[in-house]
Motif scaffolding. Structure first.
Motif, PDB file in Angstrom:
ATOM      1  N   TYR A 109     -10.832   2.431 -14.259  1.00 18.28           N
ATOM      2  CA  TYR A 109      -9.882   1.781 -13.360  1.00 18.28           C
ATOM      3  C   TYR A 109     -10.083   0.273 -13.422  1.00 18.28           C
ATOM      4  O   TYR A 109     -11.184  -0.208 -13.681  1.00 18.28           O
ATOM      5  CB  TYR A 109     -10.101   2.232 -11.908  1.00 18.28           C
ATOM      6  CG  TYR A 109      -9.630   3.617 -11.609  1.00 18.28           C
ATOM      7  CD1 TYR A 109     -10.452   4.719 -11.833  1.00 18.28           C
ATOM      8  CD2 TYR A 109      -8.361   3.846 -11.087  1.00 18.28           C
ATOM      9  CE1 TYR A 109     -10.022   6.003 -11.549  1.00 18.28           C
ATOM     10  CE2 TYR A 109      -7.922   5.126 -10.800  1.00 18.28           C
ATOM     11  CZ  TYR A 109      -8.757   6.191 -11.033  1.00 18.28           C
ATOM     12  OH  TYR A 109      -8.329   7.458 -10.752  1.00 18.28           O
ATOM     13  N   GLN A 130      -9.409  -3.042 -10.774  1.00 15.36           N
ATOM     14  CA  GLN A 130      -9.104  -3.360  -9.384  1.00 15.36           C
ATOM     15  C   GLN A 130      -8.701  -4.819  -9.288  1.00 15.36           C
ATOM     16  O   GLN A 130      -9.453  -5.720  -9.680  1.00 15.36           O
ATOM     17  CB  GLN A 130     -10.322  -3.097  -8.491  1.00 15.36           C
ATOM     18  CG  GLN A 130     -10.046  -3.323  -7.017  1.00 15.36           C
ATOM     19  CD  GLN A 130     -11.250  -3.051  -6.144  1.00 15.36           C
ATOM     20  OE1 GLN A 130     -12.388  -3.060  -6.602  1.00 15.36           O
ATOM     21  NE2 GLN A 130     -11.011  -2.800  -4.876  1.00 15.36           N
ATOM     22  N   GLY A 168      -4.643  -6.933  -3.916  1.00 14.15           N
ATOM     23  CA  GLY A 168      -3.284  -6.567  -3.539  1.00 14.15           C
ATOM     24  C   GLY A 168      -2.686  -5.423  -4.323  1.00 14.15           C
ATOM     25  O   GLY A 168      -1.628  -4.900  -3.960  1.00 14.15           O
ATOM     26  N   LEU A 169      -3.360  -5.014  -5.400  1.00 12.10           N
ATOM     27  CA  LEU A 169      -2.835  -3.932  -6.238  1.00 12.10           C
ATOM     28  C   LEU A 169      -3.691  -2.682  -6.166  1.00 12.10           C
ATOM     29  O   LEU A 169      -3.312  -1.636  -6.701  1.00 12.10           O
ATOM     30  CB  LEU A 169      -2.737  -4.390  -7.698  1.00 12.10           C
ATOM     31  CG  LEU A 169      -1.783  -5.551  -7.966  1.00 12.10           C
ATOM     32  CD1 LEU A 169      -1.840  -5.951  -9.437  1.00 12.10           C
ATOM     33  CD2 LEU A 169      -0.348  -5.188  -7.575  1.00 12.10           C
ATOM     34  N   GLY A 170      -4.833  -2.769  -5.532  1.00 14.35           N
ATOM     35  CA  GLY A 170      -5.701  -1.596  -5.420  1.00 14.35           C
ATOM     36  C   GLY A 170      -6.293  -1.204  -6.760  1.00 14.35           C
ATOM     37  O   GLY A 170      -6.519  -2.054  -7.630  1.00 14.35           O
ATOM     38  N   LEU A 171      -6.530   0.077  -6.940  1.00 18.07           N
ATOM     39  CA  LEU A 171      -7.099   0.587  -8.194  1.00 18.07           C
ATOM     40  C   LEU A 171      -5.995   1.184  -9.049  1.00 18.07           C
ATOM     41  O   LEU A 171      -5.197   1.988  -8.572  1.00 18.07           O
ATOM     42  CB  LEU A 171      -8.138   1.672  -7.919  1.00 18.07           C
ATOM     43  CG  LEU A 171      -9.495   1.173  -7.471  1.00 18.07           C
ATOM     44  CD1 LEU A 171      -9.554   1.088  -5.975  1.00 18.07           C
ATOM     45  CD2 LEU A 171     -10.597   2.094  -7.990  1.00 18.07           C
ATOM     46  N   GLN A 191      -5.354   3.167 -12.773  1.00 21.47           N
ATOM     47  CA  GLN A 191      -6.067   3.901 -13.814  1.00 21.47           C
ATOM     48  C   GLN A 191      -5.655   3.389 -15.191  1.00 21.47           C
ATOM     49  O   GLN A 191      -4.467   3.261 -15.491  1.00 21.47           O
ATOM     50  CB  GLN A 191      -5.786   5.398 -13.693  1.00 21.47           C
ATOM     51  CG  GLN A 191      -6.679   6.264 -14.561  1.00 21.47           C
ATOM     52  CD  GLN A 191      -6.399   7.736 -14.364  1.00 21.47           C
ATOM     53  OE1 GLN A 191      -5.260   8.171 -14.355  1.00 21.47           O
ATOM     54  NE2 GLN A 191      -7.458   8.521 -14.195  1.00 21.47           N
ATOM     55  N   ASP A 217      -2.163   4.606 -15.962  1.00 26.52           N
ATOM     56  CA  ASP A 217      -0.979   3.832 -15.580  1.00 26.52           C
ATOM     57  C   ASP A 217      -0.864   2.497 -16.300  1.00 26.52           C
ATOM     58  O   ASP A 217       0.237   1.982 -16.478  1.00 26.52           O
ATOM     59  CB  ASP A 217      -1.008   3.581 -14.069  1.00 26.52           C
ATOM     60  CG  ASP A 217      -0.942   4.865 -13.279  1.00 26.52           C
ATOM     61  OD1 ASP A 217      -1.737   5.016 -12.329  1.00 26.52           O
ATOM     62  OD2 ASP A 217      -0.112   5.726 -13.622  1.00 26.52           O
ATOM     63  N   LEU A 243     -11.716  -6.663 -12.128  1.00 26.77           N
ATOM     64  CA  LEU A 243     -12.921  -5.900 -11.829  1.00 26.77           C
ATOM     65  C   LEU A 243     -12.686  -4.480 -12.332  1.00 26.77           C
ATOM     66  O   LEU A 243     -11.711  -3.837 -11.935  1.00 26.77           O
ATOM     67  CB  LEU A 243     -13.193  -5.917 -10.327  1.00 26.77           C
ATOM     68  CG  LEU A 243     -14.403  -5.141  -9.803  1.00 26.77           C
ATOM     69  CD1 LEU A 243     -15.692  -5.625 -10.451  1.00 26.77           C
ATOM     70  CD2 LEU A 243     -14.490  -5.291  -8.283  1.00 26.77           C
ATOM     71  N   PHE A 277     -10.218   2.967   1.022  1.00 27.78           N
ATOM     72  CA  PHE A 277      -9.155   3.456   0.148  1.00 27.78           C
ATOM     73  C   PHE A 277      -8.908   4.939   0.388  1.00 27.78           C
ATOM     74  O   PHE A 277      -9.845   5.745   0.376  1.00 27.78           O
ATOM     75  CB  PHE A 277      -9.532   3.275  -1.328  1.00 27.78           C
ATOM     76  CG  PHE A 277      -9.622   1.847  -1.771  1.00 27.78           C
ATOM     77  CD1 PHE A 277     -10.811   1.144  -1.692  1.00 27.78           C
ATOM     78  CD2 PHE A 277      -8.502   1.201  -2.275  1.00 27.78           C
ATOM     79  CE1 PHE A 277     -10.896  -0.172  -2.099  1.00 27.78           C
ATOM     80  CE2 PHE A 277      -8.568  -0.116  -2.691  1.00 27.78           C
ATOM     81  CZ  PHE A 277      -9.773  -0.810  -2.600  1.00 27.78           C
ATOM     82  N   LYS A 317      -3.361  14.436 -11.042  1.00 27.45           N
ATOM     83  CA  LYS A 317      -3.775  13.038 -11.103  1.00 27.45           C
ATOM     84  C   LYS A 317      -4.238  12.578  -9.730  1.00 27.45           C
ATOM     85  O   LYS A 317      -3.723  13.009  -8.713  1.00 27.45           O
ATOM     86  CB  LYS A 317      -2.561  12.211 -11.546  1.00 27.45           C
ATOM     87  CG  LYS A 317      -2.839  10.777 -11.869  1.00 27.45           C
ATOM     88  CD  LYS A 317      -1.545  10.162 -12.416  1.00 27.45           C
ATOM     89  CE  LYS A 317      -1.744   8.701 -12.704  1.00 27.45           C
ATOM     90  NZ  LYS A 317      -0.529   8.103 -13.277  1.00 27.45           N
ATOM     91  N   PHE A 350      -4.622   6.271  -5.883  1.00 27.91           N
ATOM     92  CA  PHE A 350      -5.244   5.527  -4.805  1.00 27.91           C
ATOM     93  C   PHE A 350      -4.208   4.705  -4.052  1.00 27.91           C
ATOM     94  O   PHE A 350      -3.259   4.181  -4.636  1.00 27.91           O
ATOM     95  CB  PHE A 350      -6.304   4.577  -5.359  1.00 27.91           C
ATOM     96  CG  PHE A 350      -7.581   5.261  -5.775  1.00 27.91           C
ATOM     97  CD1 PHE A 350      -7.683   5.878  -7.009  1.00 27.91           C
ATOM     98  CD2 PHE A 350      -8.676   5.288  -4.923  1.00 27.91           C
ATOM     99  CE1 PHE A 350      -8.854   6.510  -7.389  1.00 27.91           C
ATOM    100  CE2 PHE A 350      -9.856   5.912  -5.294  1.00 27.91           C
ATOM    101  CZ  PHE A 350      -9.939   6.532  -6.526  1.00 27.91           C
ATOM    102  N   GLY A 351      -4.433   4.576  -2.733  1.00 23.36           N
ATOM    103  CA  GLY A 351      -3.695   3.595  -1.975  1.00 23.36           C
ATOM    104  C   GLY A 351      -4.208   2.199  -2.298  1.00 23.36           C
ATOM    105  O   GLY A 351      -5.209   2.040  -2.996  1.00 23.36           O
ATOM    106  N   LYS A 352      -3.523   1.183  -1.766  1.00 29.05           N
ATOM    107  CA  LYS A 352      -3.884  -0.194  -2.081  1.00 29.05           C
ATOM    108  C   LYS A 352      -5.057  -0.709  -1.258  1.00 29.05           C
ATOM    109  O   LYS A 352      -5.532  -1.817  -1.477  1.00 29.05           O
ATOM    110  CB  LYS A 352      -2.670  -1.104  -1.907  1.00 29.05           C
ATOM    111  CG  LYS A 352      -1.617  -0.912  -2.994  1.00 29.05           C
ATOM    112  CD  LYS A 352      -0.529  -1.961  -2.896  1.00 29.05           C
ATOM    113  CE  LYS A 352       0.351  -2.000  -4.128  1.00 29.05           C
ATOM    114  NZ  LYS A 352       0.926  -0.739  -4.535  1.00 29.05           N
ATOM    115  N   GLY A 353      -5.507   0.078  -0.309  1.00 32.12           N
ATOM    116  CA  GLY A 353      -6.694  -0.286   0.443  1.00 32.12           C
ATOM    117  C   GLY A 353      -6.392  -0.970   1.766  1.00 32.12           C
ATOM    118  O   GLY A 353      -5.343  -1.601   1.938  1.00 32.12           O
TER     119      GLY A 353
END
Lengths: 112, 114
Positions: A35, A37, A40-43, A45, A59, A88, B90, B101, B104-107
């Motif tokens: 992943y 990170q 603002g976009l989160g994780l 894949q 993705d 990251l 998250f 699959k 994840f959410g954006k946190g």
């Protein structure tokens, strides 16, 4: 201790210089994933692997390669890094695809 | 397409306050649900997970989450937060289908005031 080990933790490189981030797990997990990170976009894949020699795109696979020659290792390769790959990066593994992940400590990559 | 929404991007609470972080997903089938926590400068750690059975799930560090299937929600709760709970949280969903699959959410950034 059960863990996912990533190296290096920090890396600064120049555009176009090939690099590899290593990932190794000692839990005999079938499933491994990468992943990135970003704020603002989160994780998101990048690639995943269901087992040895089985990999597939996530993705955001553009600009990345992976291999899974052994069950424990899942390196991430950037053939020609670009500044938009500054991020990251986390490697993760799980017993099966739908199970909870164990994450590595992360690799902070800066491409200048 | 499947998606996960965490409605609160940034939450600020005082110590001892109660916490509830929202998570909604869009998928009509069977799901596995997860909450992860990321402390400053660290990697993600699994807080709790739901696969089946009792929809109220208890995790580590006093956290719990409730799966409400009719609302497609899996909200995280803690009765009394501590300064050490300052972290990013998250929500993640695995649609148990051929695709299988995890998304994840954006946190949600949680900041606890001492």
């Amino acid at each position: 201790e059960a863990q996912v080990t990533q190296n290096p933790r920090y890396l600064i490189t120049v555009t176009g210089k090939k690099l590899t981030v290593t990932c190794s797990q000692n839990m005999n997990h079938e499933y491994m994933s990468w992943y990135r990170q970003d704020p603002g976009l989160g994780l998101r894949q990048i690639y995943y692997s269901m087992n040895v020699e089985v990999t597939d795109k996530g993705d955001v696979p553009e600009g990345y390669k992976v291999s899974r020659k052994e069950k424990r290792n899942f390196p991430l390769i950037l053939e020609s890094p670009s500044p938009n790959q500054t991020s990251l990066y986390f490697c993760a593994s799980s017993p099966t695809r739908g199970d909870g992940y164990t994450f590595g400590s992360g690799t902070r990559l800066t491409v200048v | 397409a499947q998606s996960v929404s965490q409605h609160n991007h940034h939450v600020i609470l005082s110590e001892a306050a109660s916490l509830e972080l929202g998570c909604n997903y869009s998928y009509g089938g069977t799901v596995n649900l997860f909450w992860y926590v990321q402390y400053p400068g660290q990697h993600l750690q699994l807080l709790l997970k739901y696969f089946s059975g009792d929809p109220l799930v208890k995790g580590i560090k006093g956290f719990e989450a409730e799966f409400i299937k009719s609302k497609f929600s899996f909200n995280l709760r803690k009765p009394s937060v501590q300064w050490s709970d300052t972290a990013e949280y998250f929500c993640a969903v695995n649609a148990r289908s051929r695709d299988d699959k995890i998304i994840f959410g954006k946190g949600t950034r949680l900041h606890i005031l001492p």
